[in-house]
Design a protein around this motif. Sequence first.
Motif, PDB file in Angstrom:
ATOM      1  N   ILE A  93       0.810  -1.213  -0.005  1.00 39.53           N
ATOM      2  CA  ILE A  93      -0.052   0.121   0.108  1.00 39.53           C
ATOM      3  C   ILE A  93       0.691   1.223  -0.017  1.00 39.53           C
ATOM      4  CG2 ILE A  93      -1.750   1.299   1.389  1.00 39.53           C
ATOM      5  CD1 ILE A  93      -2.787  -1.273   2.374  1.00 39.53           C
ATOM      6  N   ILE A  94       1.848   1.239   0.878  1.00 41.68           N
ATOM      7  CA  ILE A  94       2.768   2.438   0.854  1.00 41.68           C
ATOM      8  C   ILE A  94       3.609   2.650  -0.418  1.00 41.68           C
ATOM      9  CG2 ILE A  94       4.655   3.274   2.087  1.00 41.68           C
ATOM     10  CD1 ILE A  94       3.795   2.002   4.721  1.00 41.68           C
TER      11      ILE A  94
ATOM     12  N   TYR B 153      -2.462   7.218 -15.836  1.00 43.36           N
ATOM     13  CA  TYR B 153      -2.330   5.900 -16.176  1.00 43.36           C
ATOM     14  C   TYR B 153      -2.263   5.515 -17.741  1.00 43.36           C
ATOM     15  CZ  TYR B 153      -3.449   5.334 -11.443  1.00 43.36           C
ATOM     16  OH  TYR B 153      -3.620   5.488  -9.877  1.00 43.36           O
ATOM     17  N   ARG B 154      -1.498   4.805 -18.280  1.00 51.19           N
ATOM     18  CA  ARG B 154      -1.240   4.684 -19.932  1.00 51.19           C
ATOM     19  C   ARG B 154      -2.346   3.815 -20.374  1.00 51.19           C
ATOM     20  NH1 ARG B 154       4.775   2.810 -20.535  1.00 51.19           N
ATOM     21  NH2 ARG B 154       4.235   1.696 -18.607  1.00 51.19           N
ATOM     22  N   ASN B 155      -2.841   2.805 -19.380  1.00 49.34           N
ATOM     23  CA  ASN B 155      -3.941   1.813 -19.710  1.00 49.34           C
ATOM     24  C   ASN B 155      -4.663   1.180 -18.621  1.00 49.34           C
ATOM     25  OD1 ASN B 155      -1.974  -0.419 -18.990  1.00 49.34           O
ATOM     26  ND2 ASN B 155      -0.855  -0.033 -20.712  1.00 49.34           N
ATOM     27  N   ILE B 156      -5.537   0.630 -18.798  1.00 51.29           N
ATOM     28  CA  ILE B 156      -6.311   0.209 -17.873  1.00 51.29           C
ATOM     29  C   ILE B 156      -5.502  -0.908 -16.804  1.00 51.29           C
ATOM     30  CG2 ILE B 156      -7.241  -1.932 -19.049  1.00 51.29           C
ATOM     31  CD1 ILE B 156      -9.211  -0.088 -16.324  1.00 51.29           C
ATOM     32  N   GLN B 157      -4.541  -1.691 -17.446  1.00 48.22           N
ATOM     33  CA  GLN B 157      -3.651  -2.489 -16.968  1.00 48.22           C
ATOM     34  C   GLN B 157      -3.104  -1.936 -15.726  1.00 48.22           C
ATOM     35  OE1 GLN B 157      -4.027  -2.524 -20.093  1.00 48.22           O
ATOM     36  NE2 GLN B 157      -5.293  -4.431 -20.092  1.00 48.22           N
ATOM     37  N   GLU B 158      -2.438  -0.672 -15.913  1.00 46.94           N
ATOM     38  CA  GLU B 158      -1.546  -0.084 -14.962  1.00 46.94           C
ATOM     39  C   GLU B 158      -2.642   0.403 -13.870  1.00 46.94           C
ATOM     40  OE1 GLU B 158       0.542   3.402 -16.363  1.00 46.94           O
ATOM     41  OE2 GLU B 158       1.938   2.345 -17.557  1.00 46.94           O
ATOM     42  N   LEU B 159      -3.970   0.990 -13.917  1.00 43.17           N
ATOM     43  CA  LEU B 159      -4.765   1.329 -12.961  1.00 43.17           C
ATOM     44  C   LEU B 159      -4.978   0.029 -12.137  1.00 43.17           C
ATOM     45  CD1 LEU B 159      -6.769   3.199 -11.733  1.00 43.17           C
ATOM     46  CD2 LEU B 159      -8.302   3.070 -13.206  1.00 43.17           C
ATOM     47  N   GLU B 160      -5.359  -0.918 -12.830  1.00 44.67           N
ATOM     48  CA  GLU B 160      -5.398  -2.247 -12.046  1.00 44.67           C
ATOM     49  C   GLU B 160      -4.494  -2.663 -11.272  1.00 44.67           C
ATOM     50  OE1 GLU B 160      -6.672  -5.386 -14.847  1.00 44.67           O
ATOM     51  OE2 GLU B 160      -8.652  -4.581 -14.851  1.00 44.67           O
ATOM     52  N   THR B 161      -3.317  -2.636 -11.600  1.00 43.74           N
ATOM     53  CA  THR B 161      -2.193  -2.752 -10.894  1.00 43.74           C
ATOM     54  C   THR B 161      -2.036  -1.995  -9.642  1.00 43.74           C
ATOM     55  OG1 THR B 161      -0.675  -3.687 -12.596  1.00 43.74           O
ATOM     56  CG2 THR B 161       0.339  -2.888 -10.693  1.00 43.74           C
ATOM     57  N   TYR B 162      -2.406  -0.655  -9.682  1.00 42.31           N
ATOM     58  CA  TYR B 162      -2.282   0.188  -8.760  1.00 42.31           C
ATOM     59  C   TYR B 162      -3.326  -0.009  -7.650  1.00 42.31           C
ATOM     60  CZ  TYR B 162      -3.667   4.545  -6.207  1.00 42.31           C
ATOM     61  OH  TYR B 162      -3.741   5.442  -5.081  1.00 42.31           O
ATOM     62  N   ALA B 163      -4.577  -0.555  -8.188  1.00 36.24           N
ATOM     63  CA  ALA B 163      -5.592  -0.915  -7.320  1.00 36.24           C
ATOM     64  C   ALA B 163      -5.476  -2.061  -6.550  1.00 36.24           C
ATOM     65  CB  ALA B 163      -7.082  -1.056  -8.247  1.00 36.24           C
ATOM     66  N   GLU B 164      -4.859  -3.414  -7.491  1.00 37.04           N
ATOM     67  CA  GLU B 164      -4.258  -4.287  -6.678  1.00 37.04           C
ATOM     68  C   GLU B 164      -3.659  -4.272  -5.532  1.00 37.04           C
ATOM     69  OE1 GLU B 164      -3.693  -8.513  -5.838  1.00 37.04           O
ATOM     70  OE2 GLU B 164      -5.306  -7.605  -7.203  1.00 37.04           O
ATOM     71  N   ASN B 165      -2.456  -3.392  -5.530  1.00 34.53           N
ATOM     72  CA  ASN B 165      -1.603  -2.975  -4.557  1.00 34.53           C
ATOM     73  C   ASN B 165      -2.027  -2.146  -3.323  1.00 34.53           C
ATOM     74  OD1 ASN B 165       0.363  -4.893  -5.636  1.00 34.53           O
ATOM     75  ND2 ASN B 165       1.037  -3.089  -6.985  1.00 34.53           N
ATOM     76  N   THR B 166      -3.403  -1.683  -3.477  1.00 33.35           N
ATOM     77  CA  THR B 166      -4.066  -0.654  -2.711  1.00 33.35           C
ATOM     78  C   THR B 166      -5.255  -1.110  -2.051  1.00 33.35           C
ATOM     79  OG1 THR B 166      -4.869   0.606  -4.462  1.00 33.35           O
ATOM     80  CG2 THR B 166      -2.642   1.484  -3.524  1.00 33.35           C
ATOM     81  N   GLN B 167      -6.344  -1.205  -3.021  1.00 38.13           N
ATOM     82  CA  GLN B 167      -7.539  -1.633  -2.441  1.00 38.13           C
ATOM     83  C   GLN B 167      -7.623  -3.151  -2.135  1.00 38.13           C
ATOM     84  OE1 GLN B 167      -9.631   0.572  -1.787  1.00 38.13           O
ATOM     85  NE2 GLN B 167      -9.466   2.571  -2.894  1.00 38.13           N
ATOM     86  N   SER B 168      -7.059  -3.978  -3.142  1.00 36.08           N
ATOM     87  CA  SER B 168      -7.117  -5.327  -2.942  1.00 36.08           C
ATOM     88  C   SER B 168      -6.205  -5.581  -1.591  1.00 36.08           C
ATOM     89  CB  SER B 168      -6.729  -5.999  -4.088  1.00 36.08           C
ATOM     90  OG  SER B 168      -7.385  -5.937  -5.407  1.00 36.08           O
TER      91      SER B 168
ATOM     92  N   GLN C  20     -12.925  -1.362  -7.283  1.00 37.26           N
ATOM     93  CA  GLN C  20     -12.984  -0.172  -6.378  1.00 37.26           C
ATOM     94  C   GLN C  20     -11.935   0.800  -6.742  1.00 37.26           C
ATOM     95  OE1 GLN C  20     -12.582  -1.363  -2.317  1.00 37.26           O
ATOM     96  NE2 GLN C  20     -13.695   0.535  -1.289  1.00 37.26           N
ATOM     97  N   GLY C  21     -10.812   0.238  -7.289  1.00 38.47           N
ATOM     98  CA  GLY C  21      -9.849   1.295  -7.675  1.00 38.47           C
ATOM     99  C   GLY C  21     -10.293   2.166  -8.790  1.00 38.47           C
ATOM    100  N   ILE C  22     -11.085   1.303  -9.831  1.00 38.16           N
ATOM    101  CA  ILE C  22     -11.360   1.931 -11.199  1.00 38.16           C
ATOM    102  C   ILE C  22     -12.657   2.861 -10.656  1.00 38.16           C
ATOM    103  CG2 ILE C  22     -12.526   1.527 -13.071  1.00 38.16           C
ATOM    104  CD1 ILE C  22     -11.151  -1.337 -13.303  1.00 38.16           C
ATOM    105  N   VAL C  23     -13.452   2.373 -10.052  1.00 35.29           N
ATOM    106  CA  VAL C  23     -14.639   3.470  -9.607  1.00 35.29           C
ATOM    107  C   VAL C  23     -13.987   4.595  -8.923  1.00 35.29           C
ATOM    108  CG1 VAL C  23     -16.537   3.492  -8.246  1.00 35.29           C
ATOM    109  CG2 VAL C  23     -16.306   1.702  -9.518  1.00 35.29           C
TER     110      VAL C  23
END
Length: 250
Positions: free
Chosen positions: A90-91, A103-118, A146-149
């Motif tokens: 998270i940090i 974010y260049r693409n949805i995959q980058e946003l999903e990575t961010y969400a995985e490492n924070t929200q997930s 949740q990260g995308i929303v």
Amino acid sequence: RKRDYEGFLCSLLLPAESRTSAFALRAFNMCPFQIKDSITQKTTGLMRMQFWRDAVEDVYCDNPPHQPVATELWRAVKRHNLTKMWFMKIIDEREKNLDDRTYRNIQELETYAENTQSALLYLTLEMLGVRDIHADHAASHIGKAQGIVTCLRATPYHSTRQKVFLPMDICMLVREAFCLELNSIVFLTARSFSKKVPVKAYPAFFCTVALDDYLYNLQKVDFNIFHPSLQKKSTLLPLYLYVRSWKKTY
């Protein structure tokens, strides 16, 4: 309650023995999250992130700093044997986000969400005593949703600062198609194996109620993410949460 109202409401529905620890997790999550909007220089942000990185290390050495959130986090870690890796993810991910880059693409946003929200959901599952591969799979998908929303919901605020964080590939998609894809693919995937997820894990996933509510209201205003009604607090959210908890679904 002030900074993460929806998370606060979800925490109230957790078992009594986990509730205080859930508040500690939510409070910790908000600390690195708020740094980005409270600084004018990246160096300051890096110093504050390092404080929390050191604080987590000290928590796991049974020597938490004299800071209210860190003290409560130490108690939660001791009580539930929480995994340090998720706190560090998270940090680290929040620190990367200090650069204000799109974010260049949805995959980058999903990575961010995985490492924070997930990551926050994985910790919540551990706090509930759930260590199950199917529950982790659901947490991964729900955290990404949740990260995308959250990125969508924050767009009006970011636009006032002349910032755009929506992935560039998404900006080129038809807005309705993207929102419907999010609702149908991410949520349906997470819910498709709900029968395999232990019922004990369901309270960790009540955040889907707020996501469903936002996407439903977004569709009502023809997918206009700048519509004023979407910036208001949902007065019916506590009721929706209670019904979902009563039905024991996510």
